[in-house]
Design a protein around this motif. Structure first.
Motif, short mmCIF file in Angstrom:
data_model
loop_
_atom_site.label_atom_id
_atom_site.label_comp_id
_atom_site.label_asym_id
_atom_site.label_seq_id
_atom_site.Cartn_x
_atom_site.Cartn_y
_atom_site.Cartn_z
N TRP A 81 5.09 0.05 -12.41
CA TRP A 81 3.70 -0.13 -12.25
C TRP A 81 3.35 -2.13 -12.03
N TRP A 115 4.05 9.79 -9.38
CA TRP A 115 3.26 10.57 -10.67
C TRP A 115 2.95 11.42 -11.31
N HIS A 116 1.88 12.21 -9.97
CA HIS A 116 1.70 13.59 -9.92
C HIS A 116 2.17 14.50 -9.43
N ALA A 168 8.07 13.05 -11.56
CA ALA A 168 6.86 12.58 -12.20
C ALA A 168 8.04 11.02 -13.51
N GLY A 228 2.05 1.96 -3.67
CA GLY A 228 1.08 2.15 -4.84
C GLY A 228 1.33 4.08 -4.84
N ARG A 229 0.62 4.29 -3.03
CA ARG A 229 0.64 6.13 -2.96
C ARG A 229 1.95 6.34 -2.82
N HIS A 230 3.36 5.83 -3.21
CA HIS A 230 4.91 6.94 -3.18
C HIS A 230 4.36 6.14 -4.72
N LEU A 231 4.32 5.82 -5.74
CA LEU A 231 4.08 6.03 -7.11
C LEU A 231 3.30 6.94 -7.30
N LYS A 232 1.78 7.03 -7.17
CA LYS A 232 1.13 8.07 -7.06
C LYS A 232 0.84 9.44 -7.21
N ALA A 233 2.31 9.31 -6.21
CA ALA A 233 2.28 10.86 -4.99
C ALA A 233 3.98 10.99 -6.39
N ASP A 284 0.71 -0.78 -0.15
CA ASP A 284 0.00 0.17 0.36
C ASP A 284 1.07 1.03 -0.07
N HIS A 308 4.56 -2.94 -9.24
CA HIS A 308 3.53 -2.41 -7.44
C HIS A 308 2.50 -3.95 -8.59
#
Length: 474
Positions: free
Chosen positions: A162, A148-149, A154, A141-146, A138, A165
């Motif tokens: 991904w 990426w945005h 990015a 996943g949060r770190h990758l999204k942070a 988890d 993941h």
């Protein structure tokens, strides 16, 4: 990291360079987004960069045209230096198995190769540090999204992050299996928590200080026993009967022309089909290796082959593990490497003359067999030829060299000294045949008392090796 530990790390590295008695290999692997790049960057700020080499490898076309382990052997750090591998051989195995590019059996075979590779390095005074960075799925996943945005970060997220993941549980299970299978006293695993909130640099620095300055663990070096069921190995006594009479020059020239034409055709097809060829020539002093190699290469395109004349190791070669200089010289697919003396010096000259410790040359049999298996697994044609003369013929050639101005340089004091240990060398040679004669990498024992017959026998043997390979289904 506390300043005291930072200075201890740098001082240990500088002392490592001063003593130059060992090298250090660090492999950093683990889950995606666990902070491997940030950790290595931070470590680089603490180390002397001129003594550190970092390798993050995606195999190049040149590397794909050589045996798998070539890419790592050629990048091993010299004694006194530190080599850092991002994922390295562990990432290759782990990701290939996860993506079904390696089956279960092949994966276990690769792990066995890794264990043997690391044991060989450790026996050559390479201190090995292996780090696995963990991260909760988890959090990952949060770190990758942070990342990426975040427009400024990015770029750090790649498509394969991904993918890994999504494959988290498979990678985690395989990673555990991999660590358990490759754990060893001389190559232990360090498992640390990674991710955006973790700072594992302190624990890693402590392990590196121990690797640079602490005692090196003993590595067990089992004696090799002959492999059963591969056919009887040759023995020098097979040639003790009287040799056939010398071949006349006219017959020799005609047969030589035919054999070289045959070889030229085979070599062109070998090049076209991108098959690598490795030929190792061994033999007693004055047995005619150079003359045989010259007749061989006369039939080849000069751009296709290279002859490596192996002598005492250079200063650079002595600074690396023993097998390093042979891995450096392996040919590209479709090319030919010819070794005038070879890796067998480890269990011949170094053994008889006491130039290597007994533990080193004894384990040499295992290392040689493993090296040759890796050549064969890559698809190479491997030829091993031993040219033998009797004691009287050797003396006659020594005296002829001494009396011929353009050949005197070939005769050295070492040749005479080796002759005094004739029986010791015969025993060592027969031991080589017993321990390293294999179905796909067998020895050809060439009676070299008559140079003309010997040259034709060498050409015939090499031709038969190439033709046997070319006859195999593609």
């Amino acid at each position: 990291m506390k300043e005291s530990l930072r200075y201890a790390l740098l001082e240990a590295q500088l002392e490592l360079a001063r003593q130059a008695s060992r090298s250090v290999v660090l492999v950093v692997t683990g889950h995606a987004a666990a902070g491997k790049t940030a950790l290595i960057n931070e470590l680089n700020h603490r180390l002397e960069n001129r003594l550190t080499e970092v390798h993050a490898l995606a195999p190049s076309s040149e590397e794909r045209e050589r045996p798998y382990w070539w890419r790592y052997w050629r990048r091993l750090p010299a004694r006194g230096r530190v080599g850092v591998f991002v994922h390295g051989w562990y990432g290759d195995a782990l990701f290939a198995r996860t993506e079904q590019r390696l089956g279960e059996g092949a994966f276990h075979d690769r792990l066995a190769e890794i264990r043997a590779f690391e044991a060989e390095l450790a026996a050559e005074n390479v201190a090995i540090v292996k780090l696995w960075l963990d991260i909760d799925r988890d959090v990952q996943g949060r770190h990758l999204k942070a990342l990426w945005h975040d427009p400024e970060r990015a770029w750090q997220v790649k498509d394969h992050d991904w993918q890994r993941h999504l494959q988290y549980h498979a990678l985690d299970a395989l990673g555990r299996e991999m660590r358990e299978a490759t754990e060893a006293d001389h190559a232990p695993w360090l498992r640390l928590a990674g991710g955006p909130e973790e700072t594992p640099i302190k624990a890693l620095a402590q392990r590196l200080v121990a690797a640079m300055a602490g005692p090196l663990p003993d590595v067990e070096s089992p004696l090799t026993t002959p492999t059963a069921g591969i056919g009887a190995p040759p023995r020098l006594s097979d040639l003790d009967a009287a040799s056939p009479e010398a071949m006349d020059k006219a017959t020799y020239r005609e047969r030589l022309k035919e054999a070289q034409a045959r070889l030229a055709g085979n070599a062109r097809e070998i090049q076209r089909r991108r098959i690598p060829v490795v030929l190792a020539f061994e033999g007693q002093d004055a047995a005619g290796k150079g003359g045989c190699i010259h007749r061989l290469t006369s039939a080849l395109d000069a751009r296709q082959y290279r002859v490596h004349r192996i002598a005492a190791p250079s200063e650079e070669e002595r600074a690396h593990p023993w097998a390093w200089r042979f891995w450096q010289r392996l040919p590209l697919d479709g090319r030919v490497a010819i070794f005038d003396r070879s890796w067998y010096g480890r269990v011949l000259v170094e053994c008889v003359e006491g130039l290597a410790e007994p533990a080193a040359w004894r384990r040499g049999y295992d290392e040689i067999r493993r090296f040759e298996r890796q050549l064969l697994a890559h698809g190479a044609v491997l030829g091993k030829l031993f040219l033998a003369v009797d004691k009287d013929e050797q003396l006659r050639r020594f005296r002829a060299r001494a009396e011929t101005p353009h050949k005197r340089h070939k005769l050295t004091e070492e040749d005479w000294r080796n002759r005094e240990r004739w029986d010791d060398y015969r025993r060592a040679i027969d031991d080589i045949f017993v321990h390293t004669h294999d179905v796909d990498g067998g020895w050809a024992l060439i009676d070299a008392n008559d140079k003309r017959r010997a040259r034709l026998a060498v050409l015939d043997h090499v031709n038969r090796l190439l033709e046997a390979r070319l006859a195999e289904p593609r």
